[in-house]
Scaffold this active site. Structure first.
Site, PDB file in Angstrom:
ATOM      1  N   GLU A  98      89.532 -18.276  39.416  1.00 58.23           N
ATOM      2  CA  GLU A  98      89.281 -17.679  38.099  1.00 58.23           C
ATOM      3  C   GLU A  98      90.228 -16.509  37.844  1.00 58.23           C
ATOM      4  O   GLU A  98      90.686 -15.851  38.770  1.00 58.23           O
ATOM      5  CB  GLU A  98      87.834 -17.162  38.030  1.00 58.23           C
ATOM      6  N   ASP A  99      90.476 -16.264  36.575  1.00 59.72           N
ATOM      7  CA  ASP A  99      91.248 -15.089  36.196  1.00 59.72           C
ATOM      8  C   ASP A  99      90.361 -13.847  36.236  1.00 59.72           C
ATOM      9  O   ASP A  99      90.719 -12.829  36.793  1.00 59.72           O
ATOM     10  CB  ASP A  99      91.871 -15.265  34.799  1.00 59.72           C
ATOM     11  N   ASP A 102      83.603 -11.489  33.951  1.00 66.36           N
ATOM     12  CA  ASP A 102      83.181 -10.418  33.052  1.00 66.36           C
ATOM     13  C   ASP A 102      81.653 -10.339  33.116  1.00 66.36           C
ATOM     14  O   ASP A 102      81.097  -9.736  34.028  1.00 66.36           O
ATOM     15  CB  ASP A 102      83.709 -10.757  31.644  1.00 66.36           C
ATOM     16  N   PHE A 151      88.620  -4.498  27.728  1.00 64.39           N
ATOM     17  CA  PHE A 151      89.240  -5.797  27.492  1.00 64.39           C
ATOM     18  C   PHE A 151      90.680  -5.776  27.984  1.00 64.39           C
ATOM     19  O   PHE A 151      91.454  -4.892  27.623  1.00 64.39           O
ATOM     20  CB  PHE A 151      89.187  -6.188  26.019  1.00 64.39           C
ATOM     21  N   ARG A 164      99.249 -14.054  27.046  1.00 60.20           N
ATOM     22  CA  ARG A 164      99.052 -14.743  28.324  1.00 60.20           C
ATOM     23  C   ARG A 164     100.288 -14.670  29.222  1.00 60.20           C
ATOM     24  O   ARG A 164     100.183 -14.721  30.442  1.00 60.20           O
ATOM     25  CB  ARG A 164      98.722 -16.228  28.104  1.00 60.20           C
TER      26      ARG A 164
HETATM   27  P1  XMP Z   1      82.214 -14.168  31.359  1.00 59.89           P
HETATM   28  O1  XMP Z   1      81.733 -13.023  30.498  1.00 59.89           O
HETATM   29  O2  XMP Z   1      81.436 -15.425  31.072  1.00 59.89           O
HETATM   30  O3  XMP Z   1      83.694 -14.401  30.877  1.00 59.89           O
HETATM   31  O4  XMP Z   1      82.228 -13.799  32.814  1.00 59.89           O
HETATM   32  C1  XMP Z   1      84.485 -15.332  31.474  1.00 59.89           C
HETATM   33  C2  XMP Z   1      85.714 -15.677  30.678  1.00 59.89           C
HETATM   34  O5  XMP Z   1      85.900 -14.846  29.535  1.00 59.89           O
HETATM   35  C3  XMP Z   1      87.233 -14.467  29.384  1.00 59.89           C
HETATM   36  N1  XMP Z   1      87.336 -12.995  29.473  1.00 59.89           N
HETATM   37  C4  XMP Z   1      88.393 -12.260  29.161  1.00 59.89           C
HETATM   38  N2  XMP Z   1      89.601 -12.625  28.694  1.00 59.89           N
HETATM   39  N3  XMP Z   1      90.269 -10.355  28.696  1.00 59.89           N
HETATM   40  C5  XMP Z   1      90.525 -11.658  28.454  1.00 59.89           C
HETATM   41  O6  XMP Z   1      91.627 -11.964  28.035  1.00 59.89           O
HETATM   42  C6  XMP Z   1      89.088  -9.906  29.170  1.00 59.89           C
HETATM   43  O7  XMP Z   1      88.899  -8.705  29.375  1.00 59.89           O
HETATM   44  C7  XMP Z   1      88.100 -10.921  29.412  1.00 59.89           C
HETATM   45  N4  XMP Z   1      86.831 -10.874  29.865  1.00 59.89           N
HETATM   46  C8  XMP Z   1      86.404 -12.152  29.899  1.00 59.89           C
HETATM   47  C9  XMP Z   1      87.973 -15.154  30.515  1.00 59.89           C
HETATM   48  O8  XMP Z   1      88.535 -16.359  30.051  1.00 59.89           O
HETATM   49  C10 XMP Z   1      86.928 -15.467  31.540  1.00 59.89           C
HETATM   50  O9  XMP Z   1      87.209 -16.605  32.312  1.00 59.89           O
HETATM   51 MG    MG Z   2      89.648 -17.120  28.701  1.00 59.78          MG
END
Ligand code: XMP
Ligand code: MG
Length: 179
Positions: A98-99, A102, A151, A164
């Site tokens: 995962e990237d 959150d 963010f 990206r």
């Molecule tokens: P959750 O909240 O479900 O989020 O853990 C997972 C996905 O949301 C995107 N995400 C972000 N993308 N900057 C981004 O560009 C952020 O700060 C951010 N926070 C969440 C991301 O795709 C992640 O897999």
């Molecule tokens: Mg995303």
């Protein structure tokens, strides 16, 4: 760096060094095993590409695309599969790459979805995690960096599909998303 970005949070050098460190631990864990790494599109593309090349363990790679955000910055908790895996993971050692974690809602959903397919093992490696944003507790084996609840964009992460391709992770200026 343009007026939409506020600051550089992690440089390319810091990210590269961390991925090499994580790859060594992952190599040790999966020595002698077949490993399938699953990248979550689109954000994890850069992490997958760089982590995979830092690994010595031979791996196969597959991709999944899920959606939980739309074009905004808040997790909805509603996850849709946009693209499923091409391969059957039953009996395989699977590592989700995962990237960012959150709220954790997306990953929590993904873990139960992939877990129900009966892999031999299922673990997670994420480049970034926002501990202060967690809404569900998730057991993540490998974490690159814990970051503040802001963010972020770059290195695969987008805001409305932009940024990206930045080689670093930066914070987005609040005026861009109305914060
Ligand atoms: P959750 O909240 O479900 O989020 O853990 C997972 C996905 O949301 C995107 N995400 C972000 N993308 N900057 C981004 O560009 C952020 O700060 C951010 N926070 C969440 C991301 O795709 C992640 O897999
Ligand atoms: Mg995303």
């Amino acid at each position: 760096m343009g007026t939409d970005l506020q600051s550089v949070l992690l440089t390319k050098q810091e990210i590269d060094a961390k991925l090499v460190e994580l790859a060594a631990k992952i190599d040790a864990e999966y020595a002698g095993k077949d490993l399938l790494i699953v990248g979550v599109l689109k954000g994890a593309v850069m992490v997958m590409a760089d982590l995979a090349r830092a690994l010595s363990t031979p791996v196969t790679m597959d991709w999944m695309a899920v959606s939980s955000y739309g074009a905004g910055t808040q997790s909805s908790g509603v996850v849709r599969i946009l693209k499923d895996l091409d391969t059957d993971i039953k009996g395989k050692h699977v590592l989700i790459v995962e990237d960012i974690i959150d709220s954790g809602l997306t990953l929590s959903w993904l873990l139960s979805n992939l877990g129900s397919r009966e892999p031999a093992s299922l673990e997670v490696c994420t480049l970034l995690r926002k501990p202060d944003a967690a809404k569900v507790a998730i057991d993540v084996k490998w974490i690159g960096f814990d970051i503040p609840n802001e963010f972020v964009v770059g290195y695969g992460l987008d805001y409305a599909e932009k940024y990206r391709n930045l080689p670093f992770v930066g914070t987005l200026a609040p005026h861009v998303y109305g914060g």
